[in-house]
Design an enzyme around this catalytic site. Structure first.
Site, short mmCIF file in Angstrom:
data_model
loop_
_atom_site.label_atom_id
_atom_site.label_comp_id
_atom_site.label_asym_id
_atom_site.label_seq_id
_atom_site.Cartn_x
_atom_site.Cartn_y
_atom_site.Cartn_z
N GLU A 117 -38.61 48.42 5.64
CA GLU A 117 -38.59 48.21 6.85
C GLU A 117 -37.43 49.33 7.67
O GLU A 117 -37.67 49.79 8.67
CB GLU A 117 -38.13 47.01 7.57
N TYR B 101 -37.73 44.81 16.64
CA TYR B 101 -38.96 45.24 15.83
C TYR B 101 -38.69 44.65 14.58
O TYR B 101 -39.44 43.99 13.82
CB TYR B 101 -39.12 46.79 15.95
N ASP C 175 -43.98 48.19 18.13
CA ASP C 175 -43.71 49.49 17.84
C ASP C 175 -44.54 50.36 18.52
O ASP C 175 -45.43 50.12 19.36
CB ASP C 175 -43.67 49.79 16.50
#
Length: 354
Positions: free
Chosen positions: A41, A124, A142
């Site tokens: 991520e 996010y 996103d």
DNA sequence: TAGGCGTGGAG
DNA sequence: TCTCCAAGCCT
């Protein structure tokens, strides 16, 4: 035309079925290890999947868990990150590992509150980690989600900031699958990355075609609505290639620079013109440069378009090296970098920097 | 809230 | 070649 709202259950079902059948085989989809997912991520922030894959594999091989990352030295972590960009992410990743070892006994916490306190983790990434690593029903927003939802729900205006952005989050909260939250989030992003593309969306391949008002009205390319055009300034810069016995002189940018503070570069200067910039450089470094252009490199840095022309100069009189300069070994320069990670040079330079 | 932060893929 | 922008975060 009425803005019909797709049925959430139907949307989830179609999307998840499509995801199960067509999802890409990505390395971080082959693990359930929160650490590995965390690394992925961080790397994926503002960076395309294809770019991340080799970095991800190398990073996990070298630093397989929180402990190894927490005690790793920064030079090595930056070296592994070299070429990915946004180097603050690498430092945040280390700080995150240290915090997780120190505060959470080596286990990534599983609550929104605690996850958000981890350096480098925003809304996010927190949603992605909680849903993908822990199957908790938190949504993500996103660029992909914004595009997909803008078309599905005909969302107008700027969706990247302010009220518009908040609206997208509200939709994401309403739609998240509570049965398979991680897969649902990944499915929306996957759809945006492979089918619901910015240009030329592949609507005929889309599992949500029959639910999509934008496609039905042929308006898919009108969403999301373009943000106001950004004004970019043109900047002329000159840089010096100063070589001596297989080495070149490089300089660390100061903390006062507009961009790339503290990064290594070939000595460079801005000017009203290239000639102007070149004269400044000659004056600063007390060298004489040739007027023959070696190479022109273009760079984009937020709202600036930079043209950087390289010129050759003879080395300054040998003596004590000026502060902030160093010589690096080069055998052959195919590409000349503009600047690079803190204390590091970009890989195509370091390849030759034994 | 807008601007800074890197690099590369793709049309 | 040029433009846009990518699994964003921080200040």
């Amino acid at each position: 035309m009425a803005n019909t709202i797709p049925n959430p259950t139907l949307l989830q079902k179609n999307l998840l079925k499509w995801f199960d059948q067509y999802k890409r085989d990505l390395p971080w989809r082959r693990t359930r290890d929160p650490y590995a997912i965390f690394v992925s991520e961080m790397m994926l922030q503002q960076t395309q999947v294809k770019t991340v894959i080799p970095y991800y594999k190398r990073f996990l091989q070298r630093l397989p868990d929180w402990k190894s990352l927490a005690k790793a030295n920064e030079e090595m972590v930056l070296k592994l990150w070299e070429g990915l960009g946004y180097y603050r992410r690498a430092r945040n990743l280390m700080a995150a590992a240290q915090k997780i070892i120190r505060d959470y006994d080596g286990e990534l916490p599983d609550t929104m509150e605690k996850i958000l306190e981890i350096p480098g983790i925003g809304p996010y990434s927190a949603g992605a980690l909680l849903s993908i690593a822990y199957q908790k029903p938190y949504p993500v927003v996103d660029g992909n989600v914004i595009r997909v939802f803008s078309r599905l729900f005909l969302l107008k205006g700027n969706l990247k900031t302010g009220k518009g952005h908040k609206k997208v989050w509200e939709w994401a909260h309403k739609l998240i699958s509570h049965q398979r939250p991680g897969d649902f989030n990944q499915a929306v992003m996957e759809l945006g990355a492979t089918v619901c593309l910015p240009e030329n969306p592949q609507c005929l391949l889309c599992p949500l075609l029959h639910l999509c008002p934008a496609a039905r009205q042929g308006l898919q390319t009108h969403f999301p609505q373009a943000a106001k055009p950004s004004v970019t300034a043109e900047v002329s810069m000159a840089a010096l290639f100063i070589g001596r016995s297989g080495k070149a002189l490089v300089k660390k940018r100061s903390q006062d620079e507009k961009w790339l503070k503290g990064m290594w570069e070939f000595p460079s200067a801005e000017g009203k013109s290239f000639e102007d910039a070149l004269r400044k450089l000659e004056l600063d470094l007390k060298v004489k440069a040739g007027r023959e252009e070696l190479l022109e490199v273009r760079h984009q840095i937020t709202h600036h378009k930079i043209r950087l022309r390289f010129f050759r100069a003879t080395p300054p009189h040998p003596g004590p090296l000026l502060d902030g300069f160093k010589w690096v070994k080069l055998s052959g320069l195919r590409r000349l970098p503009f600047a690079s990670a803190q204390g590091k040079l970009r890989k195509w330079l370091l390849d030759n920097d034994a």
